[in-house]
Design a protein around this motif. Structure first.
Motif, short mmCIF file in Angstrom:
data_model
loop_
_atom_site.label_atom_id
_atom_site.label_comp_id
_atom_site.label_asym_id
_atom_site.label_seq_id
_atom_site.Cartn_x
_atom_site.Cartn_y
_atom_site.Cartn_z
N PHE B 145 48.54 39.60 43.21
CA PHE B 145 47.91 39.33 44.50
C PHE B 145 46.96 40.50 44.76
O PHE B 145 47.36 41.55 45.24
CB PHE B 145 48.99 39.22 45.58
CG PHE B 145 48.50 38.72 46.91
CD1 PHE B 145 48.18 37.39 47.10
CD2 PHE B 145 48.39 39.59 47.99
CE1 PHE B 145 47.74 36.93 48.33
CE2 PHE B 145 47.94 39.14 49.23
CZ PHE B 145 47.62 37.81 49.39
N ALA B 146 45.70 40.31 44.37
CA ALA B 146 44.73 41.41 44.36
C ALA B 146 44.08 41.58 45.73
O ALA B 146 43.59 40.61 46.31
CB ALA B 146 43.66 41.13 43.32
N ILE B 147 44.11 42.81 46.23
CA ILE B 147 43.53 43.06 47.56
C ILE B 147 42.64 44.30 47.51
O ILE B 147 42.70 45.09 46.58
CB ILE B 147 44.63 43.28 48.62
CG1 ILE B 147 45.50 44.50 48.25
CG2 ILE B 147 45.50 42.05 48.78
CD1 ILE B 147 46.33 45.01 49.40
N GLY B 148 41.85 44.46 48.55
CA GLY B 148 41.05 45.67 48.68
C GLY B 148 39.56 45.38 48.80
O GLY B 148 39.09 44.29 48.46
N PHE B 149 38.86 46.39 49.28
CA PHE B 149 37.40 46.31 49.38
C PHE B 149 36.77 46.62 48.03
O PHE B 149 37.47 46.60 47.00
CB PHE B 149 36.92 47.28 50.46
CG PHE B 149 37.09 46.74 51.85
CD1 PHE B 149 36.07 46.01 52.45
CD2 PHE B 149 38.27 46.93 52.55
CE1 PHE B 149 36.23 45.51 53.74
CE2 PHE B 149 38.44 46.42 53.83
CZ PHE B 149 37.42 45.71 54.42
N GLU B 150 35.51 46.99 48.03
CA GLU B 150 34.78 47.28 46.80
C GLU B 150 35.48 48.36 45.96
O GLU B 150 35.31 48.43 44.75
CB GLU B 150 33.36 47.74 47.13
CG GLU B 150 32.42 46.65 47.64
CD GLU B 150 32.46 46.46 49.16
OE1 GLU B 150 33.49 46.79 49.79
OE2 GLU B 150 31.47 45.95 49.71
N THR B 151 36.31 49.17 46.63
CA THR B 151 36.98 50.28 45.96
C THR B 151 37.93 49.83 44.85
O THR B 151 37.95 50.41 43.77
CB THR B 151 37.83 51.05 47.00
OG1 THR B 151 37.12 51.07 48.22
CG2 THR B 151 38.13 52.44 46.53
N THR B 152 38.75 48.84 45.16
CA THR B 152 39.78 48.44 44.20
C THR B 152 39.35 47.28 43.31
O THR B 152 40.02 46.98 42.32
CB THR B 152 41.08 48.04 44.94
OG1 THR B 152 40.75 47.07 45.92
CG2 THR B 152 41.74 49.23 45.59
N THR B 153 38.24 46.63 43.66
CA THR B 153 37.80 45.46 42.88
C THR B 153 37.57 45.79 41.40
O THR B 153 37.96 45.00 40.53
CB THR B 153 36.53 44.84 43.51
OG1 THR B 153 36.71 44.79 44.92
CG2 THR B 153 36.27 43.46 42.98
N PRO B 154 36.95 46.93 41.06
CA PRO B 154 36.73 47.20 39.63
C PRO B 154 38.03 47.27 38.83
O PRO B 154 38.06 46.89 37.67
CB PRO B 154 36.04 48.58 39.62
CG PRO B 154 35.48 48.75 40.97
CD PRO B 154 36.37 47.99 41.90
N MET B 155 39.11 47.73 39.47
CA MET B 155 40.39 47.80 38.75
C MET B 155 40.89 46.40 38.41
O MET B 155 41.45 46.16 37.34
CB MET B 155 41.44 48.52 39.62
CG MET B 155 41.17 49.98 39.80
SD MET B 155 41.24 50.88 38.23
CE MET B 155 43.01 51.03 38.02
N THR B 156 40.69 45.47 39.34
CA THR B 156 41.09 44.08 39.07
C THR B 156 40.23 43.51 37.93
O THR B 156 40.75 42.83 37.03
CB THR B 156 40.92 43.22 40.34
OG1 THR B 156 41.68 43.83 41.38
CG2 THR B 156 41.41 41.80 40.12
N ALA B 157 38.93 43.82 37.97
CA ALA B 157 38.04 43.33 36.91
C ALA B 157 38.43 43.94 35.56
O ALA B 157 38.47 43.24 34.53
CB ALA B 157 36.59 43.67 37.27
N ALA B 158 38.77 45.23 35.58
CA ALA B 158 39.17 45.90 34.34
C ALA B 158 40.46 45.29 33.80
O ALA B 158 40.63 45.10 32.59
CB ALA B 158 39.37 47.40 34.60
N LEU B 159 41.36 44.94 34.71
CA LEU B 159 42.62 44.31 34.32
C LEU B 159 42.34 42.95 33.67
O LEU B 159 42.90 42.62 32.62
CB LEU B 159 43.52 44.15 35.56
CG LEU B 159 44.84 43.44 35.37
CD1 LEU B 159 45.74 44.19 34.40
CD2 LEU B 159 45.57 43.30 36.72
N LEU B 160 41.43 42.20 34.29
CA LEU B 160 41.08 40.88 33.74
C LEU B 160 40.49 41.01 32.33
O LEU B 160 40.79 40.23 31.42
CB LEU B 160 40.04 40.24 34.65
CG LEU B 160 40.46 38.94 35.31
CD1 LEU B 160 39.51 38.57 36.42
CD2 LEU B 160 40.59 37.80 34.31
#
Lengths: 335, 374
Positions: B145-160
């Motif tokens: 369940f991915a949350i956050g502003f622009e700050t945490t989005t790259p981590m989700t993308a990196a995980l993907l």
């Protein structure tokens, strides 16, 4: 019979294996006449008023930088007695072990317990062992209860007086931060060690120096914040603390910055807070500085009537705020 | 991380003498302000700094703070939290999320309550831990369940990206990443909040670059200073804003220049663009629908998209907050936490009615925790 590498259910069955575990491990390391009498209950020789306490230890991971669950189980219970001005005398130790736990790990935990007992001179005089099926507990739980003889009466969270000075025995938050680093595999290097230690020698030094102690408490779960808030509420006083005087290890502070935690909320296992009357402050500091684990003891604030029941933290640049009780589980900030 | 000296993270940014000197400069220069300054700190991290370090006490009354919508936990509407709970309740599922999200009340429950009920719900320290959990539990569905502003989005993308590369097939994403500029636009376009300058988010800007705030000064006649999170950062940013006002300038400036550039982290931006795109509708708690204010996985990654794969069981109806909770009004910059009649009584961090009281970056939480000592 060769010793098995893992604890099996049969070690808790009450038969030969249990007997072997008790004799070869527990009796061997905790050896004393009362324990070896192996009666249904320990018969104790106590002359004065006693303090009695109990605590269960369920830390994860069970081995951490600066100690393990065994050292913690002894220091924790001994410290609870010491904080009441009681000399720790007799402890019970109860083990709930998960099937499959390695014998080697259990032995090193028991050895650590025996080693830690030397700092107070207390003895384990009774105990119990249960082995439960895999998954029923997380590796190992230890309960320790303790009895101590009161050497100094009147120490109480209800006894803080206006003008009392607040002293902390060392830097705060190291146990909580060390456990967090190991549990979460945060990969931050450094030699951050838990402060896990027995505080009785420091308390004995205070008693020997005839220091008046209004209140004394080890800052375990909830850390410094919890102790100060409990005192402010129970004694209906205000505690005014100088933030810049509170010692915090650089690595602990760094972890707090990284994840948005407060070092004052982190647990300690060998650090206590004292409230002493102004007249005894210097003697108290002198006594504490003579003992290894409290050699960095320092004044952090004093008791006033400004806002009863609250803890006020003053900054070095002229602002102030409440230091509240930590709430909920510790969760890292998101951004 | 052995090269990182943790002390570097804060050392030098809390020097009492510098703080006092900055506060004095602000007091001196604020005397020349033509009108009181109503500063919106968009990001909850700045709210936290202002309250924790008692910065308001050092400043003149003419400078007031208005707390913005920049806390990713606070702005999550109840129906999205209900999504997380529904997903967690599926058989053989592990639900992963970050930080305080675990405690935010949905319509009937919270992830913390459901965890106590026996569902496997875990708070991560890093999104990349999801990879290990998915690998260790091949027989389970693992939902992030991915949350956050622009700050945490790259981590989700990196995980993907890693999930794709490593051929992991049991990790699904429920994307709730939101964007700062549309939220600020929505608040300003509404016109009710009397804001005449912004303290711009720090970590968001590290990723997106300060360029995302460039339209604001012209569009709304509001200076923007992108600020770091330390007390000295915030005070210096306020001084920069006061000076802009006194010099009749209206610009976007970067105080947090040790980390923020105009362009930001372009590699991170590219990675986000590879996997995600703006979604047409996203409802913000208490604010309502802000078009194109959040991200969704692109169609070609539908195989990882929990919202698509489990669409049949996810509730779709919007759910409003409790009538007495004014989190929405606070997030819109129209009220302060202690204007709320349930603040500190029916609503506390232990019994939160609204998300602003739950999150450590929420305005209500900061007000409750650090108080205002008179």
């Amino acid at each position: 019979m060769t010793r098995p590498k893992q604890i099996q259910l049969s070690h808790g069955g009450g038969g030969e294996e249990t007997n072997s575990l008790i004799h070869d491990l527990f009796y061997h390391h905790f050896s004393n006449d009362t324990l070896l009498a192996a009666e249904d209950a320990a018969v104790l020789d106590v002359k004065n008023k006693i303090a009695f306490t109990t605590d269960s230890f369920t830390v994860s991971p069970i081995f951490f930088n600066g100690g393990n669950i065994g050292k913690l189980a002894i220091a924790g219970t001994v410290n609870d007695l010491a904080m009441m001005g009681a000399k720790p005398l007799y402890l019970s130790a109860s083990f709930i072990i998960e099937e499959g736990f390695t014998f080697a790990d259990l032995e090193s935990i028991v050895k650590a317990m025996a080693e830690e007992l030397k700092h107070s001179g207390a003895k384990i005089v009774c105990g119990d062992t249960k082995v439960v099926p895999k998954g029923a507990v997380d590796k190992l739980f230890i309960n320790t209860s303790g009895i101590g003889e009161i050497e100094k009466e009147g120490i109480s969270a209800n006894h803080l007086q206006e003008g009392d000075v607040i002293i902390v025995s060392g830097d705060v938050g190291r146990h909580g931060a060390a456990i967090l680093m190991e549990r979460e595999g945060l990969g931050i290097s450094g030699d951050l060690q838990s402060d896990c230690a027995t505080l009785w020698p420091a308390v004995q030094a205070l008693i020997d120096a005839n220091i008046s102690i209004s209140a004394m408490r080890d800052a375990t779960r909830g850390g410094l914040s919890a102790v100060l808030n409990e005192w402010a509420e129970q004694s209906a006083v205000c505690l005014e603390i100088e933030e810049s005087s509170i010692p915090v290890d650089e690595a602990v502070q760094g972890i707090c910055e990284l994840f948005g935690f407060e070092a004052f909320d982190f647990a300690n296992e060998g650090t206590c807070i004292l409230a002493v009357p102004q007249k005894d402050v210097q003697s108290a500091l002198d006594a504490l500085h003579e003992v290894e684990v409290t050699k960095k003891a320092t004044i952090i604030g004093q008791v006033s009537r400004k806002k009863e029941g609250r803890v006020i933290l003053h900054s070095a640049y002229g602002s102030s705020r409440y230091l509240d009780l930590p709430k909920g589980e510790l969760l890292p900030r998101i951004c | 991380m052995s090269e990182l000296q943790l002390k570097d993270l804060y050392d030098g940014f809390r020097d009492p003498d510098v703080i006092k000197a900055l506060a004095k400069s602000i007091i001196d220069e604020a005397k020349h302000l033509k009108e009181p300054l109503k500063l919106m700190e968009v990001c909850g991290g700045h709210t936290h700094t202002i309250m924790k370090y008692g910065l308001k006490q050092l400043l003149p009354d003419r400078i007031d703070f208005i707390h913005g919508p920049g806390c990713p936990v606070c702005i999550m509407p109840k129906e999205r939290i209900d999504h997380a709970i529904t997903l967690a309740q599926m058989s053989d599922t592990i639900l992963l999320t970050l930080g305080d999200m675990i405690r935010v009340p949905g319509s009937k429950s919270s992830l913390a309550v459901e965890r106590a009920n026996g569902y496997d719900i875990r708070a991560l320290y890093s999104p990349l831990d999801a990879l290990r959990i998915a690998r260790e539990n091949p027989d389970k569905k693992v939902v992030f369940f991915a949350i956050g502003f622009e700050t945490t989005t790259p981590m989700t993308a990196a995980l993907l990206e890693l999930v794709e590369k490593q051929g992991i097939t049991n990790l699904y994403f429920h994307i709730n990443h939101v964007l700062v500029p549309p939220a600020v636009d929505a608040i300003m376009a509404d016109g009710q909040a009397k804001i005449n300058a912004f303290i711009g988010p720090a970590h968001v800007s590290v990723i997106s670059g300060a360029k995302i705030y460039q339209p604001l000064p012209e569009k709304y006649s509001t200076p923007v200073v992108v600020s770091g999170f330390e007390p000295i950062d915030v005070l210096q940013s306020i001084l920069m804003i006061v000076r802009q006002k006194n010099e009749a300038r209206c610009e976007m400036e970067i105080q947090y220049s040790r980390s923020v550039t105009l362009e930001g982290n372009t590699k991170a931006q590219e990675m986000i663009e590879k996997f995600m795109e703006p979604r047409v509708h996203f409802r913000w708690r208490g604010i309502g629908d802000i078009p194109y204010s959040a991200l969704a996985l692109k169609a070609q990654y539908a195989a990882y998209d929990a919202e698509k794969i489990f669409a049949d069981i996810l509730p779709t109806e919007p759910i409003d907050d409790h009538k007495l909770c004014i989190c929405g009004t606070i997030l819109k910059g129209l009220a302060k936490p202690n204007d709320c009649q349930v603040f500190g009584t029916a609503c506390t961090p232990n019994t939160p009615m609204g998300s602003c009281m739950v999150s450590s970056e929420g305005a209500c939480n900061a007000y409750y925790r650090y108080g205002a000592i008179k």
